[in-house]
Design a protein around this motif. Sequence first.
Motif, short mmCIF file in Angstrom:
data_model
loop_
_atom_site.label_atom_id
_atom_site.label_comp_id
_atom_site.label_asym_id
_atom_site.label_seq_id
_atom_site.Cartn_x
_atom_site.Cartn_y
_atom_site.Cartn_z
N PHE A 56 2.53 13.07 0.98
CA PHE A 56 3.86 12.99 0.39
C PHE A 56 4.45 11.58 0.51
N ASN A 57 4.02 10.82 1.53
CA ASN A 57 4.56 9.48 1.76
C ASN A 57 3.62 8.37 1.33
N VAL A 58 2.53 8.70 0.66
CA VAL A 58 1.46 7.72 0.51
C VAL A 58 1.87 6.49 -0.30
N ARG A 59 2.76 6.65 -1.27
CA ARG A 59 3.19 5.48 -2.05
C ARG A 59 3.95 4.50 -1.17
N GLU A 60 4.83 5.01 -0.31
CA GLU A 60 5.58 4.14 0.59
C GLU A 60 4.66 3.53 1.66
N ILE A 61 3.69 4.30 2.13
CA ILE A 61 2.72 3.79 3.11
C ILE A 61 1.96 2.61 2.51
N ALA A 62 1.46 2.78 1.30
CA ALA A 62 0.63 1.75 0.67
C ALA A 62 1.39 0.45 0.46
N ALA A 63 2.71 0.54 0.29
CA ALA A 63 3.52 -0.64 0.00
C ALA A 63 4.25 -1.19 1.22
N ALA A 64 3.96 -0.64 2.41
CA ALA A 64 4.80 -0.92 3.58
C ALA A 64 4.59 -2.28 4.21
N ALA B 147 -3.34 9.51 -3.71
CA ALA B 147 -3.64 8.37 -2.85
C ALA B 147 -4.21 7.20 -3.66
N VAL B 148 -5.07 7.50 -4.63
CA VAL B 148 -5.59 6.44 -5.49
C VAL B 148 -4.47 5.80 -6.28
N LEU B 149 -3.58 6.59 -6.83
CA LEU B 149 -2.43 6.05 -7.56
C LEU B 149 -1.62 5.11 -6.67
N ALA B 150 -1.37 5.51 -5.43
CA ALA B 150 -0.57 4.69 -4.52
C ALA B 150 -1.28 3.37 -4.22
N ALA B 151 -2.58 3.44 -3.98
CA ALA B 151 -3.33 2.22 -3.69
C ALA B 151 -3.29 1.27 -4.88
#
Length: 289
Positions: free
Chosen positions: A134-142, A178-182
């Motif tokens: 649920f947080n993966v987009r924010e994690i990837a950009a942190a 997760a791929v989208l976030a990366a």
Amino acid sequence: MSDELRPRRSVLYMPSSNERALEKAKTIPCDGLILDLEDAVAPDAKPAAREAACAAAASSGYGGREVTVRVNGIGTEWHAADMVAVCAAGPDAVVVPKVSTAEEVRGLSTVLEWGGAPEHTRLWAMIETPEAIFNVREIAAASDRLSVLVMGTNDLVKELYAEHVPGRAPLVTSLSLAVLAARASGIAILDGVFNDVQDTDGFLAECRQGRELGFDGKTLIHPGQVEGANSAFAPSEQAVEDARGILQAWEDGAGSGVVTYHGRMIENLHVDTARRTLAIHEAIAAGQG
């Protein structure tokens, strides 16, 4: 070589408590190594494993392989000592399990900075809980220090009360998010492990699925899986030939309005893809040279 194009087709977990395994890793043709201090190491063996992993990471015995160390998770009794030792050793990256929030990523980046880790020591975050998905987009950009997401599919299946099945239907949504976030953050992402080292066909099918979903490579649990992953996540001979043909057609047709290759219309997006394919192919060749 830029971090974005560094080959990570095959990234092999190795137990840091096993001296023979650390030595053998010097001869395995994988793109990267994760020297493990977590799941593969018994509690009473963790201090010795930490020392062995950091000594290996600080050495120059692994050639062009990307050498990382997986520490024990945040909140465990071993995490702080692991981080201190890894900062001093300066591996290519520190791999942290069960990262679930952007705040954790920023905290880990601060620890690396305050601990004196060299600039080349990057952060890899393992995504293996529903909260992390649920947080993966924010994690990837942190953090700029974060360079790779690593899927922890075994733990994710456990947390979901799901099952390991061919095709991974219970995980496809999580994997795709997760791929989208990366990709949105311009970082790399590695697929999770395949557990049955005897099931070659199943492993190769999962490699193909991972490649089709957009992963850069796969984490592995056995040296026998390296060749299959290297092949699956590298551009094929046909893909390289087509990429060269597309670029040549684009150059030859400059200013003509419509450019085609083998009857297909070529646009800027095809040119960009062709350039990336050749860049990856050349990076792999350089690493093998």
